[in-house]
Design an enzyme around this catalytic site. Structure first.
Site, mmCIF file in Angstrom:
data_model
loop_
_atom_site.group_PDB
_atom_site.id
_atom_site.type_symbol
_atom_site.label_atom_id
_atom_site.label_comp_id
_atom_site.label_asym_id
_atom_site.label_seq_id
_atom_site.Cartn_x
_atom_site.Cartn_y
_atom_site.Cartn_z
ATOM 1 C CG ASP A 120 -1.949 1.047 1.222
ATOM 2 O OD1 ASP A 120 -3.132 0.716 1.415
ATOM 3 O OD2 ASP A 120 -1.603 2.226 1.024
ATOM 4 C CG ASP B 224 -2.761 3.428 -2.361
ATOM 5 O OD1 ASP B 224 -3.779 2.734 -2.182
ATOM 6 O OD2 ASP B 224 -2.127 3.967 -1.435
ATOM 7 C CD GLU B 225 -5.706 -1.253 -0.691
ATOM 8 O OE1 GLU B 225 -5.599 -2.295 -0.040
ATOM 9 O OE2 GLU B 225 -6.391 -0.290 -0.326
HETATM 10 P P1 TTP Z 1 -5.156 5.038 1.139
HETATM 11 O O1 TTP Z 1 -4.145 3.997 0.818
HETATM 12 O O2 TTP Z 1 -6.268 4.676 2.067
HETATM 13 O O3 TTP Z 1 -4.447 6.317 1.781
HETATM 14 P P2 TTP Z 1 -3.052 6.967 1.433
HETATM 15 O O4 TTP Z 1 -2.274 6.170 0.458
HETATM 16 O O5 TTP Z 1 -3.271 8.393 1.046
HETATM 17 O O6 TTP Z 1 -2.338 6.983 2.838
HETATM 18 P P3 TTP Z 1 -1.688 5.754 3.628
HETATM 19 O O7 TTP Z 1 -0.227 6.070 3.729
HETATM 20 O O8 TTP Z 1 -2.364 5.737 4.949
HETATM 21 O O9 TTP Z 1 -1.947 4.510 2.818
HETATM 22 O O10 TTP Z 1 -5.810 5.565 -0.187
HETATM 23 C C1 TTP Z 1 -5.080 5.708 -1.401
HETATM 24 C C2 TTP Z 1 -5.533 6.931 -2.146
HETATM 25 O O11 TTP Z 1 -6.931 6.858 -2.424
HETATM 26 C C3 TTP Z 1 -5.343 8.213 -1.384
HETATM 27 O O12 TTP Z 1 -4.044 8.754 -1.579
HETATM 28 C C4 TTP Z 1 -6.432 9.098 -1.927
HETATM 29 C C5 TTP Z 1 -7.522 8.134 -2.321
HETATM 30 N N1 TTP Z 1 -8.599 8.155 -1.310
HETATM 31 C C6 TTP Z 1 -9.667 9.021 -1.500
HETATM 32 O O13 TTP Z 1 -9.738 9.740 -2.494
HETATM 33 N N2 TTP Z 1 -10.655 9.064 -0.543
HETATM 34 C C7 TTP Z 1 -10.628 8.282 0.587
HETATM 35 O O14 TTP Z 1 -11.534 8.366 1.432
HETATM 36 C C8 TTP Z 1 -9.505 7.396 0.764
HETATM 37 C C9 TTP Z 1 -9.418 6.541 1.990
HETATM 38 C C10 TTP Z 1 -8.529 7.375 -0.204
HETATM 39 MG MG MG Z 2 -2.044 4.125 0.685
#
Ligand code: TTP
Ligand code: MG
Length: 367
Positions: A16, A111-112
């Site tokens: 992720d 992103d995952e």
């Molecule tokens: P995430 O992997 O949940 O968050 P992140 O990568 O920003 O942070 P982390 O380091 O905690 O993993 O989500 C990936 C992307 O998806 C995030 O950058 C933006 C988008 N996203 C949204 O647009 N709305 C949301 O509610 C979430 C959770 C994510």
């Molecule tokens: Mg993330």
């Protein structure tokens, strides 16, 4: 690391990316490094935060929070509009790196991803070494960091990737599962949101260890079928396979309005543009759908969804517009209650290829 210790039958990785949208923006504008960057909608109106850099998170800013609230918590924050096509390109770059290691990859979003590396292209036995290589490879190619979890199943791998963000690498050994889960808060179990968390708290259950003390019957009594999953999660059990390149089950778009809507004409206009967007995405994926779903959020935040399934698959905007408008008129309280958000989605998807195959099989039957 001695890979001989790896006794589990499956080796699953979950990766992720860290603060994904924000990290991409900071990478492309180095002057933003170390600053509280908030990517999302407009704080002046009713935009929502997509994500925030770790510096901004220190102020309590997080995903899905109204951007106006983020602005109050972090007035010095740098607010940026998301650039989805850019993130999509980076995501594709990451997936192409992952596919060098194994073909058993399941996308969990931009992103995952989950990787089953039990068998892998490089014939490397040690999943930790693979995880390190993947992290380095992604860093070198994209200048971005991701966190990786290594575990015997998907559920534990996902918990592990979240455990030491950013740029973390966390391993849950098969014989350490119980110890790892014991003090973990139940909220960390994927699928447990604020509602289930509250219900569990009411039963005196705060940690996964406490959850594991409850009998299956007890959990089923309180949570129905979901109780069985909770029972298994408490013991680190998850037998679900990594499903390669899981196609999305639905394609949708939604909009939160600047002000709540009562006027039907106005809502029909919104449905038109949402439907056109859905049609565009369907066509881009060469997919056709059979079900149209309309989502309505009323001003008091109650959400309903109403669907209709058609006989013929479709990808055109007109069909989606017609069906979604009909659902709005017949199955919602539009025009009588204020509406805050409308969403349109298409599901029951089939790819154009599949459709051709079905047609070919049908033809074969008649010859
Ligand atoms: P995430 O992997 O949940 O968050 P992140 O990568 O920003 O942070 P982390 O380091 O905690 O993993 O989500 C990936 C992307 O998806 C995030 O950058 C933006 C988008 N996203 C949204 O647009 N709305 C949301 O509610 C979430 C959770 C994510
Ligand atoms: Mg993330």
């Amino acid at each position: 690391m001695d890979c001989g210790l790896w006794t589990a039958s499956r080796k699953i990785l979950h990766i992720d990316m860290d603060a994904f949208f924000a990290a991409v923006e900071v990478r492309d504008r180095p002057e933003l490094a170390g600053k509280p960057v908030i990517v999302g909608g407009d704080p002046q109106s009713r935009g929502v935060v997509s994500t925030a850099s770790y510096e901004a998170r220190k102020f309590g800013v997080h995903s899905a929070m109204p951007a106006a609230r983020a602005k109050r918590l972090c007035p010095q924050g740098i607010f940026l509009k998301p650039d989805f096509s850019k993130y999509k390109k980076v995501s594709e770059q990451i997936y192409s790196i992952l596919s060098k290691y194994t073909s058993v990859i399941e996308s969990g979003g931009l992103d995952e991803a989950y990787l089953d590396v039990t068998e892998n292209n490089l014939k490397i036995e040690d999943p930790i070494l693979l995880a390190q290589m993947i992290q380095q490879n992604i860093k070198a190619a994209t200048k971005l960091t991701g966190s990786v979890g290594v575990a015997p199943n998907k559920y534990l791998a996902k918990i592990a990737s979240d455990y030491q963000k950013p740029a973390g690498l966390t391993v849950i050994w098969a014989d350490e599962v119980e110890l790892f889960l014991e003090n973990l808060l139940v909220r960390k179990i994927p699928g447990i949101g604020p509602v289930t968390e509250k219900e569990l708290h009411a039963l005196g259950i705060k940690t996964v260890g406490e959850l594991a003390l409850r009998s299956k019957e007890d959990l089923i009594r309180h949570f129905g079928k979901w109780g069985v999953s909770l029972y298994e999660r408490a013991r680190g059990i998850d037998t679900s396979p990594v499903e390669p390149w899981g196609e999305p089950k639905q394609i949708g778009s939604e909009e939160t309005f600047e002000r709540d809507l009562m006027n039907l004409r106005e809502m029909e206009g919104k449905i038109k543009s949402l439907a056109e967007e859905v049609s565009f995405y369907l066509k881009r994926r060469a997919a056709r759908a059979r079900t149209v779903t309309l989502k309505v959020k009323y001003s008091d935040f109650t959400v309903i969804t109403r669907s209709r399934t058609l006989h013929e698959p479709f990808d055109d905007a007109d069909t989606i517009i017609t069906e979604a408008r009909r659902l709005l008129a017949e199955k919602t309280e539009a025009g009588k209650r204020l509406i805050r958000l409308l969403g349109v989605s298409a599901s029951n998807l089939e790819s154009a290829e599949e459709e051709n195959e079905t047609k070919a099989t049908e033809l074969d039957l008649f010859h």
